[in-house]
Scaffold this active site. Sequence first.
Site, short mmCIF file in Angstrom:
data_model
loop_
_atom_site.label_atom_id
_atom_site.label_comp_id
_atom_site.label_asym_id
_atom_site.label_seq_id
_atom_site.Cartn_x
_atom_site.Cartn_y
_atom_site.Cartn_z
N GLN A 197 -6.07 4.68 8.57
CA GLN A 197 -6.81 4.06 9.65
C GLN A 197 -6.47 4.66 11.02
OE1 GLN A 197 -4.37 2.49 7.99
NE2 GLN A 197 -2.96 1.63 9.49
N LYS B 236 0.83 -1.21 0.00
CA LYS B 236 0.00 0.00 0.00
C LYS B 236 0.86 1.26 0.00
CE LYS B 236 -2.08 -1.03 3.78
NZ LYS B 236 -1.23 -2.21 3.98
N THR B 237 1.80 1.32 0.92
CA THR B 237 2.65 2.51 1.02
C THR B 237 3.55 2.63 -0.20
OG1 THR B 237 2.55 2.46 3.43
CG2 THR B 237 4.38 3.68 2.44
N GLU C 177 -1.49 5.59 6.05
CA GLU C 177 -1.97 5.03 7.32
C GLU C 177 -3.25 5.72 7.79
OE1 GLU C 177 -0.81 2.31 8.21
OE2 GLU C 177 1.29 2.23 7.61
#
Length: 171
Positions: free
Chosen positions: A74, A5-6, A72
């Site tokens: 979340q 993802k990153t 991030e």
Amino acid sequence: MFSGKTEELIRRLKRAKIAKMKVEIFKPAIDVRYDEVKIVSHDESYIHSTPVDHSGKILLMAQDCDVVGIDEAQFFDDGLPDVCEQLACRGIRVIVAGLDMDFMGKPFGQMPFLLAKADYITKLHAICMQCGNIANYSYRKIPNEDRIMLGEKDVYEPRCRRCYQLDGAIS
């Protein structure tokens, strides 16, 4: 975790910079795993970012930009979906990366709301460390019931549904 993802966020933001777009990048101030300021992927790719302790600060700092990256997601507060909506309504491209589920297999933070409002979604998957199948779950390897616990490979392991269930993580 460990799905890239990153790494994908960094790739997209670097491409926007190559296109001479003004890019601002943000991460939650609590995420200091690899670096206090940089967003760093597990393969050590990185890009400079601005740590923020509240999503409202993103609106103030992203005044004159073309693209906003948020990593991030979340870990951000309840205001993040509204912040992203306001930025998008200004014509700013918003690229967000984050975990959709926590270690208990439950929707994580503001991600369900961000996913519901997103124009486009790319869901990346890790590889199950037990059987090699596609992994959707983050299995916590150490006993700790705190919902938020920063960690890397020593704390979390990607698992497919079957292997996640075998260890009793889903009941």
